[in-house]
Design an enzyme around this catalytic site. Sequence first.
Site, short mmCIF file in Angstrom:
data_model
loop_
_atom_site.label_atom_id
_atom_site.label_comp_id
_atom_site.label_asym_id
_atom_site.label_seq_id
_atom_site.Cartn_x
_atom_site.Cartn_y
_atom_site.Cartn_z
N PHE A 151 0.79 -0.94 0.21
CA PHE A 151 0.04 0.12 0.05
C PHE A 151 0.82 1.41 0.06
O PHE A 151 0.27 2.25 -0.50
CB PHE A 151 -1.04 -0.05 1.19
CG PHE A 151 -0.42 0.48 2.63
CD1 PHE A 151 0.09 1.74 2.79
CD2 PHE A 151 0.06 -0.61 3.45
CE1 PHE A 151 0.53 2.01 4.09
CE2 PHE A 151 0.92 -0.17 4.50
CZ PHE A 151 1.08 1.33 4.74
N LYS A 175 -1.25 -7.11 -9.38
CA LYS A 175 -1.99 -7.19 -8.41
C LYS A 175 -1.79 -5.94 -7.43
O LYS A 175 -0.89 -6.00 -6.65
CB LYS A 175 -1.90 -8.49 -7.58
CG LYS A 175 -3.13 -9.15 -7.00
CD LYS A 175 -3.51 -8.33 -5.75
CE LYS A 175 -2.70 -8.36 -4.52
NZ LYS A 175 -3.15 -7.69 -3.53
N GLU A 178 -5.24 -3.73 -2.28
CA GLU A 178 -6.44 -3.37 -2.00
C GLU A 178 -6.81 -2.14 -1.18
O GLU A 178 -7.98 -1.68 -1.19
CB GLU A 178 -7.27 -4.74 -1.39
CG GLU A 178 -6.72 -5.06 0.02
CD GLU A 178 -5.83 -6.02 0.09
OE1 GLU A 178 -4.72 -5.73 -0.85
OE2 GLU A 178 -5.36 -6.78 1.09
N SER A 228 5.36 -7.17 3.25
CA SER A 228 5.88 -7.17 4.45
C SER A 228 6.42 -8.57 4.49
O SER A 228 6.24 -9.60 3.75
CB SER A 228 4.72 -7.48 5.59
OG SER A 228 3.71 -8.52 5.00
N CYS A 283 9.51 1.83 3.72
CA CYS A 283 10.41 0.64 4.08
C CYS A 283 11.66 1.31 4.08
O CYS A 283 12.64 0.39 4.60
CB CYS A 283 10.40 -0.33 2.73
SG CYS A 283 10.96 0.08 1.19
N GLU A 382 9.44 -4.25 13.04
CA GLU A 382 8.81 -3.05 12.01
C GLU A 382 7.86 -2.55 12.55
O GLU A 382 6.47 -3.51 12.57
CB GLU A 382 8.68 -3.55 10.69
CG GLU A 382 8.54 -2.39 9.62
CD GLU A 382 8.43 -3.18 8.14
OE1 GLU A 382 7.53 -4.02 8.09
OE2 GLU A 382 9.12 -2.47 7.31
P1 NAD Z 1 1.69 -6.67 2.89
O1 NAD Z 1 2.54 -7.78 2.98
O2 NAD Z 1 0.29 -6.62 4.00
O3 NAD Z 1 0.96 -6.61 1.62
C1 NAD Z 1 1.50 -6.86 0.37
C2 NAD Z 1 0.76 -7.13 -0.82
O4 NAD Z 1 0.56 -8.56 -0.45
C3 NAD Z 1 -0.49 -6.55 -1.07
O5 NAD Z 1 -0.68 -6.67 -2.31
C4 NAD Z 1 -1.60 -7.61 -0.40
O6 NAD Z 1 -2.75 -7.78 -0.76
C5 NAD Z 1 -0.85 -8.89 -0.32
N1 NAD Z 1 -1.28 -9.76 0.68
C6 NAD Z 1 -1.67 -9.45 2.12
N2 NAD Z 1 -1.84 -10.51 2.87
C7 NAD Z 1 -1.75 -11.69 2.07
C8 NAD Z 1 -1.73 -13.03 2.18
N3 NAD Z 1 -2.05 -13.39 3.46
N4 NAD Z 1 -1.58 -13.94 1.35
C9 NAD Z 1 -1.09 -13.35 -0.14
N5 NAD Z 1 -0.89 -12.07 -0.29
C10 NAD Z 1 -1.42 -11.10 0.76
O7 NAD Z 1 2.17 -5.31 3.11
P2 NAD Z 1 1.73 -3.78 3.23
O8 NAD Z 1 1.16 -3.53 4.42
O9 NAD Z 1 0.55 -3.39 1.85
O10 NAD Z 1 2.86 -2.91 2.89
C11 NAD Z 1 3.68 -2.63 3.88
C12 NAD Z 1 5.09 -3.58 3.95
O11 NAD Z 1 5.70 -3.45 2.87
C13 NAD Z 1 6.17 -3.13 5.24
O12 NAD Z 1 6.61 -4.36 5.69
C14 NAD Z 1 7.20 -2.68 4.12
O13 NAD Z 1 8.34 -2.51 4.82
C15 NAD Z 1 7.04 -3.29 2.96
N6 NAD Z 1 7.68 -2.68 1.80
C16 NAD Z 1 8.92 -3.23 1.75
C17 NAD Z 1 9.55 -2.53 0.45
C18 NAD Z 1 10.78 -2.95 0.00
O14 NAD Z 1 11.34 -2.69 -1.19
N7 NAD Z 1 11.84 -3.66 0.87
C19 NAD Z 1 8.93 -1.46 -0.27
C20 NAD Z 1 7.72 -1.11 0.28
C21 NAD Z 1 7.02 -1.79 1.29
#
Ligand code: NAD
Length: 499
Positions: A151, A175, A178, A228, A283, A382
């Site tokens: 997000f 994808k 949401e 994450s 991040c 985090e």
């Molecule tokens: P998230 O892991 O909750 O979601 C990421 C994606 O995974 C979304 O598209 C979500 O719909 C999907 N997802 C969520 N739950 C799922 C499941 N159970 N099974 C399959 N897919 C699932 O992350 P977020 O809250 O949207 O974003 C924040 C996180 O992203 C933080 O941990 C941040 O550090 C990380 N991030 C990392 C980088 C990097 O380059 N290392 C960059 C941006 C964000």
Amino acid sequence: MSINQLQHIIGGEKVSGSSGRIFDIYNPAKGKVIRQIEGASSKDTENAIQVASNALEGWSQIPPSKRAQIMFTYRELIIKHTDELAELVSQEHGKTFADAKGEVGRGLEIVEYCTAINNHLKSDFSADVSRGIDSHNLRQPIGVCAGIVPFNFPAMVPMWMYPVAISCGNTFVLKLSEKVPSCGLRLTELMHEAGLPTGVLNTIVGDKEAVDELLTNPLVRAVSFVGSTNIGEYIYQEGSKNNKRVQALCGAKNHMIVMPDADLEQSSDAIIGAAYGSAGERCMAISVVVAVGDETADQLIESLMPKVKSLNIGSYDDPEVEMGPVVSKASQEKIVSYIEAGINEGAELKVDGRSETKKEGFFVGGCLFDHVTSDMSIYTDEIFGPVLSVVRVPTYDKALTLVNDHEYGNGTAIFTRDGDTARHFTSNVKVGMVGVNIPIPVPVAMHSFGGWKRSLFGGSSIHGMEGVRFYTQLKTITSRWPSGIRKGAKFNFESGKDV
Ligand code: NAD
């Protein structure tokens, strides 16, 4: 008032989802639902993958320089629509308008990198590897690729992926998160306006159901994930199990070391932007300051406290605002629970931003903890919010060990005037992206972005040449043209030395 219903874009057409689950999309500054979308089911996702697969042969045959022409047009369209795209980002994410424009700009730089894709796909050629034999490489498209995005960068992170993948000749299923889908959907429309053939980029919004189809469908050859760590590890394991190439860029806990010789005022300004910008939902945000020596720590805390207290917090549409809300009620509650844990575990809360939670919307004010130790959950985990921990250490060596022992290794920075210390740090720190007097060392488009340890699974960084390598497969061709030299059959395995 009826709520705007969004749709997925598959084969260039807007289509409704059929998962039966409606996602509410909020304006986090108001805490109100502004849009909705019914999530993509596995059937919808399968359809998007099939459409991408059908488009693959035609698209991959188009010369890279022709694909690049579309990127030139796309670049112009993004520039023309920057404000509109940034508005969509801010509306759904909550970050300030200036910050949203900044991320659109960083995404644009990837598109600009892709306008030169024929240069990046240029191959190696070795003449006369043996008598009359030449060898050269081709980087060819890998096939249907998928991107799963978080997000927190609704414009930039998708643009880390699909421009590179499709410029390399692949087709793509994106994808979106949401929570913040509007900007990614608009970026997809603009790709079509730029002349991209339908089916090359297909954009859906969904949850685990859609993701699991992407991870198991045999037509998908490569998966890029940003999000994450727990989800990223799952994506990496499931995708790899199903024989896909996977890169999963994950969570972080970024430390900034402040040495006693650093310019402390400059360091404290850098900390404020890096820790509280985008409400800490980056991040690459600095979430731990490692102050070397008590005197450094005392002076830093003194400098930081008034700045954190006076952060201008509010909605993105007020140009004076420096920090917006966090993305959701759930994030707000999680952050508050960490603040409570920090207090209970014995850290000293110097600035308490919890009063902001009483406002309409999902706000948390800037929080500053001193005397944080490495066993506390505010240090280990985090938090992904505007909560900064200051850890005091007596020496540089202890600071380096602290950074290296942490499970995450996304970004880090050192602030110092001493070149020798800086050089030792950049050589010995176990982190993927390192800043020297730069608090958020996000690599530019022609370099590659990626962490170490549990911040990256799959070993491949994103965009730049690493991105081109990820989205292509290498073919090496060894050729001999008949020269009239007849030597008869050879039964030994030849090396270049056997001439
Ligand atoms: P998230 O892991 O909750 O979601 C990421 C994606 O995974 C979304 O598209 C979500 O719909 C999907 N997802 C969520 N739950 C799922 C499941 N159970 N099974 C399959 N897919 C699932 O992350 P977020 O809250 O949207 O974003 C924040 C996180 O992203 C933080 O941990 C941040 O550090 C990380 N991030 C990392 C980088 C990097 O380059 N290392 C960059 C941006 C964000």
